[in-house]
Enzyme design. Structure first.
Site, mmCIF file in Angstrom:
data_model
loop_
_atom_site.group_PDB
_atom_site.id
_atom_site.type_symbol
_atom_site.label_atom_id
_atom_site.label_comp_id
_atom_site.label_asym_id
_atom_site.label_seq_id
_atom_site.Cartn_x
_atom_site.Cartn_y
_atom_site.Cartn_z
ATOM 1 N N ARG A 86 -7.416 -6.454 -16.805
ATOM 2 C CA ARG A 86 -8.490 -5.470 -16.943
ATOM 3 C C ARG A 86 -8.517 -5.013 -18.395
ATOM 4 O O ARG A 86 -7.712 -4.175 -18.799
ATOM 5 C CB ARG A 86 -8.221 -4.291 -16.006
ATOM 6 C CG ARG A 86 -9.414 -3.371 -15.789
ATOM 7 C CD ARG A 86 -9.004 -2.058 -15.126
ATOM 8 N NE ARG A 86 -8.343 -1.171 -16.075
ATOM 9 C CZ ARG A 86 -7.536 -0.164 -15.719
ATOM 10 N NH1 ARG A 86 -7.263 0.060 -14.460
ATOM 11 N NH2 ARG A 86 -6.990 0.596 -16.644
ATOM 12 N N HIS A 124 -10.367 1.742 -16.155
ATOM 13 C CA HIS A 124 -10.607 1.683 -14.719
ATOM 14 C C HIS A 124 -12.073 1.987 -14.427
ATOM 15 O O HIS A 124 -12.739 1.262 -13.705
ATOM 16 C CB HIS A 124 -9.706 2.695 -14.009
ATOM 17 C CG HIS A 124 -10.033 2.889 -12.558
ATOM 18 N ND1 HIS A 124 -9.813 1.908 -11.614
ATOM 19 C CD2 HIS A 124 -10.597 3.926 -11.892
ATOM 20 C CE1 HIS A 124 -10.204 2.353 -10.422
ATOM 21 N NE2 HIS A 124 -10.696 3.566 -10.567
ATOM 22 N N TYR A 173 -1.647 4.852 -20.961
ATOM 23 C CA TYR A 173 -0.648 4.105 -20.193
ATOM 24 C C TYR A 173 -0.594 2.616 -20.511
ATOM 25 O O TYR A 173 0.309 1.921 -20.064
ATOM 26 C CB TYR A 173 -0.869 4.317 -18.690
ATOM 27 C CG TYR A 173 -2.276 3.982 -18.223
ATOM 28 C CD1 TYR A 173 -3.241 4.982 -18.082
ATOM 29 C CD2 TYR A 173 -2.651 2.677 -17.924
ATOM 30 C CE1 TYR A 173 -4.524 4.688 -17.660
ATOM 31 C CE2 TYR A 173 -3.946 2.378 -17.508
ATOM 32 C CZ TYR A 173 -4.877 3.391 -17.375
ATOM 33 O OH TYR A 173 -6.141 3.105 -16.959
#
Lengths: 337, 365, 402
Positions: free
Chosen positions: B266, B270, B279
């Protein structure tokens, strides 16, 4: 006293709980490095470590079930369900296990879980992120259900909920996470108590969670028309604080109840039933509910036509005061029906 | 090398290399097992696939910009996962049926979902964008993993109807932790259902790395349920197409379910409001940038400047259409909040509609 | 000039720093062309242009911090891409500033504006249902308690509802315009006492009209000499002396016994805003005239102020009621329950009276004495009354009594 947002107030409460009781553990998705999708647990994993603040695999049933196991072992789990609409995979663990273990074991096993759930709408979201499922849990014996509405209450109540030896469903009004207020960390009140936020004489307005600020706005707008509304924040949905509710309704004789959850079978129905039973001879008009409609939570561009707002609340206030309003036409049964 | 894992395989996960037919530099990798499955993909057809990849990335970029500009409430970017979606979706027949999560806008495009319909959910004007039966694809599932059971049930229905259509379930690595996904595999194996479980392992579930969900490759699980499983390089459109075709063939011929783990990354957040800098290790992301699905095809095809310009122009045109479709979507009528709650009349809903209509009439317009 | 505001770039972000501009005023930019780099918490994000057009203004310098929602770029001639129909109506929610969330437009930011209702144009009228009489639970209960049949009433409330007033009126036959005053407090207590007294003790009243000029002159002389005195105090003193010779008037009937009191605890009737009170001067027989004067005045003031204690209202043995202040001559006062006699003093009038064989204008007052005929016979009452009268006519005769 410090000024904190509601989300920070909860985070501060979680920090105090983690610091004061080493059996408290936090579980949830993305609560560690990310600090939670609403940043409520921001910094806690850094401060208390991975053993106390745990990111979990993506499975609500798994998270709740694991928390049950930890509670068996004497821990005091605080579980975060990322959004209200995601709680349902965990519903079986909550209702069949968390709620019933104390009863099943005649008190030998305690479930001092706190299940934190951001709830309610008004954030322009996609499906499943704006639900109000509190009635399902209030209906389940063995669970305590509370909803905070302000930073002070959020802080005090999360600490009380964690300290409580019963399982608590702790509903957090997500659209109010950014609202700020003064927080006194040492101020406490019983977890099961309601609060008269603004006193009044003409109408009692019962609300909880995200609609408390809306109710307060309605009271301000109503005062411009000479109507005095007493706003009561229920805070505790199971058990209900009948002492406070009854005193208010007996005083005003008129009551409007508002919640985002759909009307049918919502908390409002329980309140109306109890009020009718306890305050019948004080009632000058039938109690009115202003709620979400009995439809699935709509898309973002339609949610203003679902959520109770100031105008819908005051329309119901008109109704209990016997003033002309939109719903007193032929579809309204009248007082004697 | 063929790396289909069967229940009898003793290959350890460390040696479990994903299927690859086109490496990141654009060179073909020979695979005796899978080469025949894509023998029909000439350069022309690969160029068409490349155009799909470009267009889908372009839509994704445009949608991200539209969200930044307040025209969309939300967009879950698929940046980096274009090959996984195009390679698999372009293997499907029209009569197959697809059940996806919320990130498969590339699959939706390939299934023929029109641009205005693609955008409705994310703009928030409707609960969903299209009629599933028009395109053979269910509307996106926001509840993680629920769609895997739906796909398995649909597949069982196909068996009962005696047709050789296949149901395909798309989901991510995080979803594999949900009970629904594991239950779906139990049911699929038990009923020998013609379903393909297509897992895009993009390494992240919001901020949680895949290691939290799975301590072995996800593809290792399915054989435990009795389902043949394959791990594929999700950024290789040819390999994805090959393994998908094999799974579809197996299902159509009565061979039951297959699990495909498409290993990808990814590259974006998100959703458009996520901040992955909190993160994500930037070094890891850089490594994956070097495995870009579009770059390798572009390198392999060696397009002429005219061909490349033509593709870019068509992508821009799609983006323009997409933007126009988005910004011209009308807001829904207030009373439509009461529509379609039930298939048959319901007195409670009708009463609320009447009362709310009366209420609205009382205001200045 | 069409402005572009700094959009939300990540959760919780309310402001951002412009790191670098990629365009300058006068540049023609394409749709989505990067305009600037802005800094979020840790990352640098590019801002894609929402329009195709010519940059008219840059509102922030590199390094400046801009609030989300504040304009950062102005477009001189911004051409929005052609849509196949007119731009959609913007719902109010779209023009509201929002806190960004992972999953949607975000929650509206509180503006702090005073809450207001939307204006209404249409006010439908309440239409009651057919059927049973309209009323509310409290009114229904009242009707039930009063024995009023709701269905027979014409409701004066909205929509024909029966109101509390309707029920109360039906229960009492009050015509409109009448005032209804609840019976409460002092009035209620006094009424009860009067009823009890009037229907227990056989009341007889005797009258005596006397020339009190010498008493009124005495009061004036005493006052001029700086002493406190009042006619009522003189009456009280006379009454106390008369009681010594006529003890039956200072007694109580107790069915099997009669109690003749030794002391005189003198009740003085006072009209107060709350009603008639009879506070008591204890041991009035021991008080000198000045003391009696003060006691009467104090007692009256206290009673009118509503501060009389319950203790002060009990224990009386005989009472005086000065009806003269109301301008009347005589009356038939009702005994204070438990007492044998009550003396009413009338107004002092200048009347032609017999004086030293002739007619002169004298101060004349009528005394009315009601007594309990069980305790006092007519002769005793008459003697008592004339004793008082004699003192009032000639205060010097007190010497013969003490």
């Amino acid at each position: 006293m410090t000024e904190l947002t509601l989300s920070k107030a909860i985070g501060t409460g979680l920090r105090r709980a983690l610091a004061e009781d080493d059996r408290v553990v936090l579980l949830g998705e993305d609560i560690g490095a990310l600090g939670g999708v609403f940043r409520v647990t921001d910094g806690l994993q850094r401060e208390f470590g991975h053993e106390r603040v745990m990111d979990t695999p993506l499975a609500e049933s798994g998270i709740i079930g694991m928390a049950v196991g930890l509670a068996f072992r004497g821990f005091r789990p605080v579980v975060e369900i990322q959004f209200d609409g995601f709680i349902y995979p965990g519903f079986d663990q909550i209702v069949a296990q968390v709620a019933k273990l104390h009863y099943r074991t005649a008190g030998a096993v305690r479930m001092p879980l706190t299940i934190r759930v951001p709830f309610g709408g008004g954030i322009g979201a996609v499906e499943h992120h704006s639900e109000s499922p509190e009635a399902y849990f209030a209906h389940t014996a063995g669970l305590r259900v509370v909803a905070c509405s302000s930073p002070q209450d959020a802080h005090s109540m999360i600490r009380q909920a964690i300290a409580c030896d019963d399982p608590v469903l702790f509903f957090e009004p997500k659209r109010r996470y950014w609202s700020k207020g003064e927080v006194d960390e040492e101020y406490a009140f019983p977890l099961g108590s309601a609060r008269v936020v603004t006193p009044g004489t003409d109408v009692t307005l019962l609300a909880y969670g995200p609609l408390v600020p809306t109710a307060l706005d309605a009271a301000v707008a109503a005062s411009d028309e000479g109507i005095s509304i007493e706003v009561v924040d229920l805070r505790s949905l199971s058990p209900l604080d009948w002492g406070t509710i009854q005193a208010s309704v007996a005083k005003t004789g008129r009551v409007v109840i508002t919640h985002e959850a759909s009307e049918f079978g919502g908390l409002g129905a329980e309140l109306v039933s109890g009020i009718t039973d306890r305050c019948f001879f004080s009632l000058e008009a039938p109690p009115q509910r202003v709620t979400g409609f009995d439809v699935p939570y709509p898309p973002a561009r339609l949610e203003e036509h679902f959520l109770p707002d100031l105008d819908r609340i005051l329309d119901a206030v008109d109704r209990v005061l016997g003033r002309a309003n939109s719903l007193s036409g032929s579809t309204h049964a009248g007082w004697s029906a | 090398m063929s790396t289909t894992v069967s229940a009898e395989s003793d290959m350890t996960s460390l040696e479990f290399e994903p299927v690859q037919l086109l490496d990141p530099s654009g060179a073909r990798v020979a695979d005796s097992h899978y080469d025949p499955l894509i023998a029909d993909i000439t350069d022309a057809r690969l160029a068409a696939l490349y155009e799909d990849l470009v267009i889908i990335r372009r839509i994704d970029t445009e949608a991200t910009a539209l969200q930044r500009q307040g025209e969309l409430g939300l967009w879950p970017p698929l940046l980096g996962q274009e090959a996984a979606q195009v390679g698999s979706a372009r293997a499907l027949r029209a009569d197959d049926f697809v059940f996806t999560s919320y990130r498969e806008n590339g699959v939706a495009y390939c299934r023929g979902v029109r641009l205005p319909d693609l955008v409705r959910t994310w703009r928030g004007t409707a609960a969903s964008g299209w009629n599933p039966y028009d395109v053979g694809m269910a509307t996106p599932a926001v509840i993680i993993g629920a769609q895997t059971l739906h796909a398995t049930g649909y597949a069982l229905g196909c068996t009962k109807d005696g047709v050789d259509s296949v149901a395909v379930a798309y989901f991510g690595d995080g979803a594999t932790s949900q009970g629904d996904v594991n239950e779906a595999m139990v049911f699929a194996a038990s009923f020998h259902a013609p379903v393909v479980f297509f897992c895009q392992n993009n390494q992240w579930a919001i901020s949680e790395p895949v290691g939290l969900q799975a301590v072995r490759p996800i593809a290792d699980r399915a054989p435990g349920f009795g389902i043949p499983s394959v791990r594929v390089d999700g950024n290789d459109v040819l390999a994805v197409m090959a393994v998908t075709r094999e799974a579809l063939d197996r299902a159509r011929s009565g061979g039951g379910p297959t699990f495909i783990e498409a290993v990808t990354y990814r590259m974006g957040p998100h959703t458009t409001s996520d901040d992955p800098s909190r993160y994500v290790d930037p070094v890891q992301r850089e490594e994956w940038a070097g495995r870009d699905p579009l770059a390798r095809v572009e390198a392999h095809l060696n397009l002429t400047p005219e061909e490349a310009a033509g593709i870019a122009a068509r992508a821009d045109e799609v983006a323009r259409e997409f933007r126009a479709a988005c910004t011209s979507l009308p807001d829904p009528e207030p009373l439509s909040v009461f529509d379609h709650v039930y298939a048959e009349p319901h007195s409670g809903v009708e009463r609320q509609r009447r009362r709310y209509a009366a209420y609205l009439r009382g205001f200045e317009s | 000039m069409k402005d572009f505001a700094l959009p939300d770039l990540g959760e919780g972000l309310t402001e951002s720093e412009i790191v670098e501009w990629h365009v300058a005023v006068g540049d023609r930019v394409a749709l989505n062309q990067p305009l600037a780099d802005v800094e979020t918490a840790k990352a640098i994000v590019q801002l894609p242009s929402p329009f195709e057009g010519v940059i008219g203004a840059l509102y922030a310098e590199p390094g400046a911090t801009v609030r989300v929602g504040a304009p950062i770029v102005g477009f001189e001639s911004a051409a929005e891409p052609v849509a196949d129909r007119a731009p959609a109506d913007r719902t109010p929610s779209r023009s509201v500033e929002r806190n960004p969330v992972l999953v949607g437009y975000g929650a509206p930011v509180d503006t702090g504006a005073r809450p207001q209702r939307k204006r209404r144009v249409d006010h439908p009228v309440f239409v009651p249902a057919r059927g049973a009489a309209l009323s509310t639970p409290p009114v229904r209960k009242l009707a039930h308690d009063l024995g009023v049949d709701l269905s027979e009433l014409h409701g004066s409330g909205e929509g024909g509802a029966v109101t509390r007033e309707d029920v109360v009126a039906a229960g009492s036959g009050t015509a409109s315009g009448d005032r209804r005053i609840p019976v409460r407090g002092v009035r209620k207590a006094t009424a009860a006492a009067m009823v009890s007294s009037a229907f227990t003790a056989p009341h007889v009243t005797e009258f005596l009209t006397v020339d009190v000029t010498r008493s009124t002159e005495l009061v004036s002389r005493l006052r001029d000499a700086g002493q406190r005195a009042s006619l009522l105090a003189v009456v009280a003193k006379a009454l106390c002396l008369a009681v010594r010779r006529n003890p039956t008037l200072n007694s109580r009937w107790e069915e099997t016994e009669i109690v003749e009191f030794d002391a005189v605890h003198l009740g003085i009737a006072v009209a107060t805003p709350r009603g008639l009170l009879v506070p008591v001067i204890r041991d009035a027989h021991t008080l000198a005239l000045a003391e009696l004067t003060d006691a009467i005045a104090a007692l009256a003031a206290t009673a009118r102020a509503g501060e009389t204690t319950p203790a002060a209202l009990t224990g009386g043995t005989i009472s005086i009621s000065n009806v003269g202040v109301f301008g009347v001559d005589a009356g038939t006062p009702i005994l204070n329950p438990g007492e044998a006699a009550i003396l009413a003093t009338g107004a002092v009038r200048r009347l032609p009276w017999e004086f030293e064989g002739g007619i002169a204008l004298r101060d004349v007052m009528t005394l009315s004495l009601s007594f309990d005929h069980r305790l006092v016979d007519g002769e005793q009452a008459a003697r008592f009354l004339t004793d008082i009268g004699r003192v009032l006519v000639d205060p010097a005769t007190v010497l013969a009594l003490v």
